[in-house]
Design an enzyme around this catalytic site. Structure first.
Site, PDB file in Angstrom:
ATOM      1  N   GLY A 166       0.801  -1.229   0.000  1.00 20.23           N
ATOM      2  CA  GLY A 166       0.000   0.000   0.000  1.00 20.23           C
ATOM      3  C   GLY A 166       0.831   1.275   0.000  1.00 20.23           C
ATOM      4  N   GLU A 201      -5.214   4.694 -11.984  1.00 20.62           N
ATOM      5  CA  GLU A 201      -6.267   3.686 -12.064  1.00 20.62           C
ATOM      6  C   GLU A 201      -7.538   4.353 -11.563  1.00 20.62           C
ATOM      7  OE1 GLU A 201      -4.854  -0.536 -10.979  1.00 20.62           O
ATOM      8  OE2 GLU A 201      -6.250  -0.001  -9.380  1.00 20.62           O
ATOM      9  N   LYS A 202      -8.674   3.924 -12.089  1.00 17.86           N
ATOM     10  CA  LYS A 202      -9.961   4.400 -11.580  1.00 17.86           C
ATOM     11  C   LYS A 202     -10.088   3.964 -10.117  1.00 17.86           C
ATOM     12  CE  LYS A 202     -14.475   5.472 -12.102  1.00 17.86           C
ATOM     13  NZ  LYS A 202     -14.700   6.901 -12.101  1.00 17.86           N
ATOM     14  N   ASN A 288      -0.049 -11.995  -6.425  1.00 18.16           N
ATOM     15  CA  ASN A 288       0.999 -12.223  -5.434  1.00 18.16           C
ATOM     16  C   ASN A 288       1.628 -13.575  -5.746  1.00 18.16           C
ATOM     17  OD1 ASN A 288       0.855  -9.849  -3.919  1.00 18.16           O
ATOM     18  ND2 ASN A 288      -0.998 -10.576  -2.921  1.00 18.16           N
ATOM     19  N   ARG A 290       3.415 -16.061  -4.701  1.00 22.47           N
ATOM     20  CA  ARG A 290       4.026 -16.756  -3.558  1.00 22.47           C
ATOM     21  C   ARG A 290       2.921 -17.301  -2.659  1.00 22.47           C
ATOM     22  NH1 ARG A 290       2.232 -13.043  -0.050  1.00 22.47           N
ATOM     23  NH2 ARG A 290       2.224 -10.899  -0.793  1.00 22.47           N
TER      24      ARG A 290
HETATM   25  P1  ADP Z   1      -0.199  -3.054  -2.851  1.00 16.84           P
HETATM   26  O1  ADP Z   1       0.496  -3.968  -3.815  1.00 16.84           O
HETATM   27  O2  ADP Z   1       0.599  -1.813  -2.542  1.00 16.84           O
HETATM   28  O3  ADP Z   1      -0.716  -3.752  -1.627  1.00 16.84           O
HETATM   29  P2  ADP Z   1      -2.769  -3.182  -4.242  1.00 16.84           P
HETATM   30  O4  ADP Z   1      -2.929  -2.755  -5.652  1.00 16.84           O
HETATM   31  O5  ADP Z   1      -2.765  -4.648  -3.964  1.00 16.84           O
HETATM   32  O6  ADP Z   1      -1.462  -2.470  -3.644  1.00 16.84           O
HETATM   33  O7  ADP Z   1      -3.913  -2.507  -3.352  1.00 16.84           O
HETATM   34  C1  ADP Z   1      -3.963  -2.624  -1.959  1.00 16.84           C
HETATM   35  C2  ADP Z   1      -5.243  -2.018  -1.412  1.00 16.84           C
HETATM   36  O8  ADP Z   1      -5.340  -0.627  -1.801  1.00 16.84           O
HETATM   37  C3  ADP Z   1      -6.529  -2.655  -1.917  1.00 16.84           C
HETATM   38  O9  ADP Z   1      -6.898  -3.801  -1.178  1.00 16.84           O
HETATM   39  C4  ADP Z   1      -7.503  -1.511  -1.726  1.00 16.84           C
HETATM   40  O10 ADP Z   1      -7.833  -1.381  -0.342  1.00 16.84           O
HETATM   41  C5  ADP Z   1      -6.683  -0.278  -2.115  1.00 16.84           C
HETATM   42  N1  ADP Z   1      -6.780  -0.005  -3.591  1.00 16.84           N
HETATM   43  C6  ADP Z   1      -5.866  -0.300  -4.543  1.00 16.84           C
HETATM   44  N2  ADP Z   1      -6.299   0.059  -5.778  1.00 16.84           N
HETATM   45  C7  ADP Z   1      -7.517   0.602  -5.616  1.00 16.84           C
HETATM   46  C8  ADP Z   1      -8.504   1.152  -6.528  1.00 16.84           C
HETATM   47  N3  ADP Z   1      -8.306   1.214  -7.855  1.00 16.84           N
HETATM   48  N4  ADP Z   1      -9.661   1.606  -5.994  1.00 16.84           N
HETATM   49  C9  ADP Z   1      -9.888   1.550  -4.654  1.00 16.84           C
HETATM   50  N5  ADP Z   1      -9.004   1.056  -3.744  1.00 16.84           N
HETATM   51  C10 ADP Z   1      -7.841   0.572  -4.220  1.00 16.84           C
END
Ligand code: ADP
Length: 445
Positions: A166, A201-202, A288, A290
């Site tokens: 995150g 991203e949206k 992910n 792994r």
């Molecule tokens: P990371 O790899 O940094 O963990 P992720 O893309 O897996 O990032 O996203 C982690 C979290 O961030 C998601 O579970 C969600 O809570 C929030 N998030 C990520 N992308 C979006 C999006 N496009 N819209 C709303 N929330 C998002």
């Protein structure tokens, strides 16, 4: 035929989990360890261990050359990276391959491809997965970002291409916020990942986090259904459960993730993460590549040993199950028993003066902790995972509450009071949960 010895390049509960699978497959387990883990449970249970002393406790588990040298020294034919540390590091996988040692996970090329959210999005879009609208590649200036955002509609989210945990993500509501939001995200990305590429991203409003468990053998792939992981703090999961979807949706998204895994010749365990909006539409987030902390939920509802399956395909075996052999039965919940203050959610390391875990039918505790264990402050705060299985969600919740109340822990704070509060809360009971659940239920803290 199988591996003879495998080196576990990890620590804590996941090292113990991997050791269990290795031993059940008749494989010798070798641990590496740093100063904090000299008398840890997995080190004591291992067939051999290699000490990698470093001033910085994390460095023992991040020093690629030292770990490769340890694997050679003990004659390991493979290395299991677990999660975190070097698990997604293509350089590590490549170095092992150069030495003729198997990396238990996908190839360095696949790690590279999936580790970059921009190329991962592109690849999975081509494979037919649903993806949120966004910038086709990295964005370099606020004007370009504004144009794209106006086309797809606000709010949007700026994310690091190399992102994880995150880190850096910024939600943007209007064009004038781009300049500072982009700078912030780029700066955080550069310092955390050494790569300042960001993309757009949206932003999916009111989303749920749903992920699919996949196993590939390089040619073929199958899925083991979904896990629901929307209860998060700081974008990190604390409670996971499954199943969540009805069968038709599971089949639809499941067949897509299988295509995604096949498209890259995926070998090993993988999790395909999605957001689902209130209309029920899915948006691919990332893979992910792994074993994941919450793989346990899937093991409980499918009656499988996923970690062993990951080891077998790494050895070169083909997947033994067919998709139609994967049966989902009952309901499982996992809570993460982090050693953290349940109100401030800050780490609470220290010595466990007393430690008693629950048991009984359908109750599983994955932990390296024991009475006398001194939880170090230098690593993540996951002390134990408690997983329960029961025929229905309601029974699972009741069993989890009972199991939590059996735990006796003296010496550190844990999230137990928070989990008890969540399990009794009415929106949770009614499955009325989005990724904003904890922010919207601050009274639980
Ligand atoms: P990371 O790899 O940094 O963990 P992720 O893309 O897996 O990032 O996203 C982690 C979290 O961030 C998601 O579970 C969600 O809570 C929030 N998030 C990520 N992308 C979006 C999006 N496009 N819209 C709303 N929330 C998002």
């Amino acid at each position: 035929m199988m591996f003879r010895r495998v080196l576990i390049a990890n620590r804590g509960e996941i090292a113990l989990r991997i050791l269990r699978s290795l031993h059940s497959l008749g494989i010798e387990a070798v641990m590496i360890y740093g100063r904090e883990d000299r008398i840890s449970t997995p080190v004591r249970l291992a067939d051999e261990s290699v000490y990698i002393p470093r001033d910085d406790p994390l460095a023992s588990y991040l020093d690629i050359e030292a770990i490769v040298a340890a694997a050679k020294e003990v004659g390991a034919d493979a290395v299991h990276p677990g999660y975190g540390f070097l698990a997604e590091n293509p350089t590590f996988a490549k170095r092992l391959a150069d030495e003729g040692i198997t990396f238990i996970g996908p190839s360095p090329e696949v790690l590279q491809l999936l580790g970059d959210k921009i190329t991962a999005r592109e690849t999975m879009l081509k494979a037919g997965l649903p993806i949120a609208q966004g910038s086709p590649g990295p964005i370099s200036n606020p004007e370009e970002a504004s144009l794209i955002a106006e086309k797809i509609g606000f709010p949007v989210i700026i994310k690091a291409a190399a992102g994880g945990g995150g880190i850096g993500m910024q939600v943007v509501e209007s064009s004038d916020e781009f300049e500072s939001a982009m700078k912030l995200c780029q700066g955080r990305a550069l310092s955390a990942f050494g790569d300042d590429r960001v993309f757009l991203e949206k932003y999916i409003q009111g989303a749920q986090h749903i992920e699919f468990q996949v196993l590939g053998d390089g040619t073929d792939a199958i899925h083991f259904g979904e896990r629901f992981c929307s209860i998060q703090r700081r974008h990190q999961k604390i409670l996971e459960e499954g199943p969540w979807l009805d069968e038709a949706v599971r089949e639809e998204i499941g067949s897509k993730v299988v295509e995604g895994a096949k498209a890259v010749g995926y070998c090993g365990l993988a999790t395909f993460e999605f957001l689902r909006d209130s209309n029920g539409d899915f948006y691919f987030l990332e893979v992910n590549p792994r074993v994941q902390v919450e793989h346990t939920v899937t093991e409980m509802i499918t009656g499988t040993d996923l970690v062993s399956m990951g080891i077998r395909v790494a050895y070169g075996e083909k997947i033994r199950m067919k998709q139609e052999d994967v049966m989902i039965n009952g309901h499982a919940i996992q809570v993460r028993l982090n050693a953290e203050n349940p109100v401030t959610l800050t780490p609470s390391p220290g010595k466990l003066w007393e430690c008693h875990w629950p048991g009984g039918p359908g109750v599983r505790v994955d932990t390296h902790a024991y009475t006398g264990y001194d939880m170090p402050a230098s690593f993540d705060s996951l002390l134990a995972k408690l997983i329960v299985w029961a025929p229905s969600r309601e029974e699972s919740i009741a069993k989890m509450k009972a199991a939590l109340s059996e735990i006796k822990l003296l010496g550190v704070d844990t999230l137990i009071p928070l989990h008890q509060a969540i399990l009794s809360e009415s929106d949770f009971r009614k499955r009325n949960i989005t990724i904003h659940y904890l922010e919207e239920h601050k009274n639980l803290l």
